[in-house]
Design an enzyme around this catalytic site. Structure first.
Site, PDB file in Angstrom:
ATOM      1  N   GLY A   7      22.692  20.344  -5.128  1.00 12.46           N
ATOM      2  CA  GLY A   7      23.924  20.721  -5.804  1.00 12.46           C
ATOM      3  C   GLY A   7      24.705  19.508  -6.256  1.00 12.46           C
ATOM      4  N   ASP A  33      39.826  20.197   4.499  1.00 14.29           N
ATOM      5  CA  ASP A  33      39.151  21.006   3.473  1.00 14.29           C
ATOM      6  C   ASP A  33      38.329  22.117   4.123  1.00 14.29           C
ATOM      7  OD1 ASP A  33      38.616  21.743   0.869  1.00 14.29           O
ATOM      8  OD2 ASP A  33      36.938  20.369   0.632  1.00 14.29           O
ATOM      9  N   PHE A  61      32.509  14.684  -7.188  1.00 13.20           N
ATOM     10  CA  PHE A  61      32.354  13.280  -6.836  1.00 13.20           C
ATOM     11  C   PHE A  61      30.940  12.918  -6.422  1.00 13.20           C
ATOM     12  CE2 PHE A  61      37.036  13.577  -5.766  1.00 13.20           C
ATOM     13  CZ  PHE A  61      37.423  12.936  -6.935  1.00 13.20           C
ATOM     14  N   GLY A  62      29.992  13.842  -6.519  1.00  9.63           N
ATOM     15  CA  GLY A  62      28.664  13.460  -6.084  1.00  9.63           C
ATOM     16  C   GLY A  62      27.653  14.558  -6.217  1.00  9.63           C
ATOM     17  N   LYS A  90      23.277  12.308   0.069  1.00 10.03           N
ATOM     18  CA  LYS A  90      24.429  12.499  -0.809  1.00 10.03           C
ATOM     19  C   LYS A  90      24.655  11.225  -1.607  1.00 10.03           C
ATOM     20  CE  LYS A  90      27.189  16.048   1.471  1.00 10.03           C
ATOM     21  NZ  LYS A  90      28.551  16.402   1.946  1.00 10.03           N
ATOM     22  N   ALA A 112      23.957  16.173  -4.087  1.00  8.03           N
ATOM     23  CA  ALA A 112      23.233  16.218  -2.819  1.00  8.03           C
ATOM     24  C   ALA A 112      21.777  16.565  -3.103  1.00  8.03           C
ATOM     25  CB  ALA A 112      23.852  17.239  -1.880  1.00  8.03           C
TER      26      ALA A 112
END
Length: 468
Positions: free
Chosen positions: A54, A188, A58-59, A78, A61
């Site tokens: 996914g 979060d 910001f990144g 990641k 995986a």
């Protein structure tokens, strides 16, 4: 073997190498490069990306294997790769968040089995694919949890039951108790950041937005960054103010509401009254509902001040724990965190547990069975259908009310049913107009009809609750 290129915007990231199908070659080869963009594929010389899991803001995986470990265990790689045109300040913040996750996993993962372990954190500098400039990529490697997050779990199914939601609440509270004791606020909490593995164990994921809180007293400074999930963040976090353990408790309560109602968090909050509107959508223990409402209070100092406070309040309710897979005891460190003064807990009065489906159908069978017997006996006594109907309704209403108050239940229903049936069946005076066989047929038929009607109405109620 397929190896996935991790360079952002590589037009053909899938690479196929037949020689890597041989494990000896896979373990000994020095490096492989993307056949399209030239990106090194064996990250840090050992991690082999297999597929994309996914992408986020910001990144990305990737599912990978560690070729240096016997059995080549699976792991998650990641990569820090911010999307869009970010300013230097935003880029620096994003990188800090990524590094925070690595720091948090290194600090927490090896001490608590419900937080993924950190295996590695490294950077790679390579030549740009389309220019002579150098590009820098940051990676962290963590434990792979084979399962689904709660957002994925909720999508194809109905709402969580009270017992299922309570299991999630208790398990994540235990994780947060440990996390907060380490001076860390997650910031979060939401369904997509809670993973259930194939054995049923729950994990707390994504520590990219963690906040160190060595001084958590109001007015002590340390404002929050603007990283949060809309609907789950409390007022102090959305305003960029100081965050507290109760900040995570607020988000956890919102998470439980979304599981119980299968509605978006923003759909449950009434901005006009500034209140959460959810109680009419669920049927749960009133004491548990009171606890969730206290976790959702707008002022941080009005909520529970620690995860342990919430666990103690839950223990005071007449709800047995539903922990299916208890974790190993966490290794707790002394916390340098100073928390606001804790308000005394006033446990809500224990509420009667809600009826299960089996209890409802059993009660319906009893009511139908008894209603038929009462009507047969009264008709034999008074000979008037109108009086029989009215008197039967009153007596049956009293029996149903006694069931709702749990004055009669389980074995009581069986005893009352057997006695009343024996009395009417073996005493001809009470079934003068009917034969013994007709008494059996009518009473059993009435019980079955009551079960069917109750099941239909319960199904309609469930469908309407999902729609509205």
């Amino acid at each position: 073997m397929e190896v996935y290129c991790t360079r952002p915007r590589c037009p053909r990231p899938q690479n196929y190498f037949t020689d890597l199908d041989d494990n000896i070659t896979l373990k000994t080869i020095q490096q492989k490069y993307c056949t399209t963009c030239g990106m090194p594929l064996l990250l840090d010389g050992r991690y082999v990306p297999l597929k994309l899991l996914g992408r986020g803001g910001f990144g990305a995986a990737f599912l990978a294997r560690d070729r240096r470990i016997p059995g080549m265990r699976q792991c998650v790689v990641k990569q820090f790769q911010p999307a869009g045109n970010l300013t230097s300040t935003q880029l620096q913040l994003a990188q800090q968040l990524f590094e925070r996750e690595a720091d948090a996993l290194a600090q927490l993962g090896n001490q608590n089995e419900q937080i993924p372990d950190l295996f590695a954190y490294f950077e790679i500098t390579v030549k740009s694919w389309q220019s002579e400039q150098q590009e820098q990529f940051f990676y962290l490697v963590q434990e792979y949890i084979d399962g689904q997050n709660l957002e994925e779990e909720l999508a194809p199914r109905g709402t969580f039951t009270e017992e299922e939601a309570l299991e999630v609440l208790r398990e994540i509270l235990k994780v947060l108790k440990f996390v907060h004791s380490e001076g860390i606020i997650h910031r979060d909490i939401k369904p997509s950041n809670i993973m259930r593995d194939r054995h049923g164990k729950l994990y707390l994921l994504d520590f990219g937005a963690v906040k160190q809180v060595t001084n958590a007293l109001p007015g002590s400074g340390g404002s929050s960054t603007g990283i949060y999930s809309m609907g789950f963040a409390p007022p102090e976090q959305m305003s960029g103010g100081q965050v507290y353990p109760s900040t995570d408790l607020y988000a956890l309560a919102v998470t439980i509401l979304t599981l119980l109602t299968k509605k978006e968090a923003t759909q449950l909050f009434d901005g006009y009254s500034n209140q959460w509107q959810w109680r009419s959508l669920v049927s749960i223990n009133s004491g548990l509902a009171d606890i969730l409402d206290r976790m959702l209070l707008p002022a941080a100092n009005q909520r529970f001040q620690s995860a342990q406070e919430v666990l103690s309040a839950l223990d005071s309710l007449a709800i047995p724990p539903t922990q299916l897979h208890p974790p190993k005891p966490s290794v707790a460190k002394s916390s340098s965190q100073t928390q606001p003064p804790q308000a005394p807990i006033v446990p809500p009065p224990p509420a009667k547990p809600a009826f299960s489906t089996i209890e409802l159908l059993t009660g319906a069978a009893f009511s139908g069975f008894e209603g038929a017997l009462i009507a047969i006996a009264l008709l034999s006594l008074v000979k008037s259908p109108i009086i029989t109907l009215a008197a039967s309704a009153v007596i049956l209403g009293i029996l149903i009310f006694a069931q709702t108050r749990r004055w009669i239940e389980k074995l009581d229903l069986l005893i009352i049913g057997v006695i009343s049936f024996a009395l009417i069946y073996f005493v001809p005076f009470f079934h003068a107009a009917l034969s013994s066989g007709q008494v059996v047929i009518l009473s059993v038929a009435a019980g079955l009809v009551a079960i069917a009607v109750t099941a239909v109405f319960r199904l309609i109620y469930k469908l309407l609750s999902l729609i509205f």
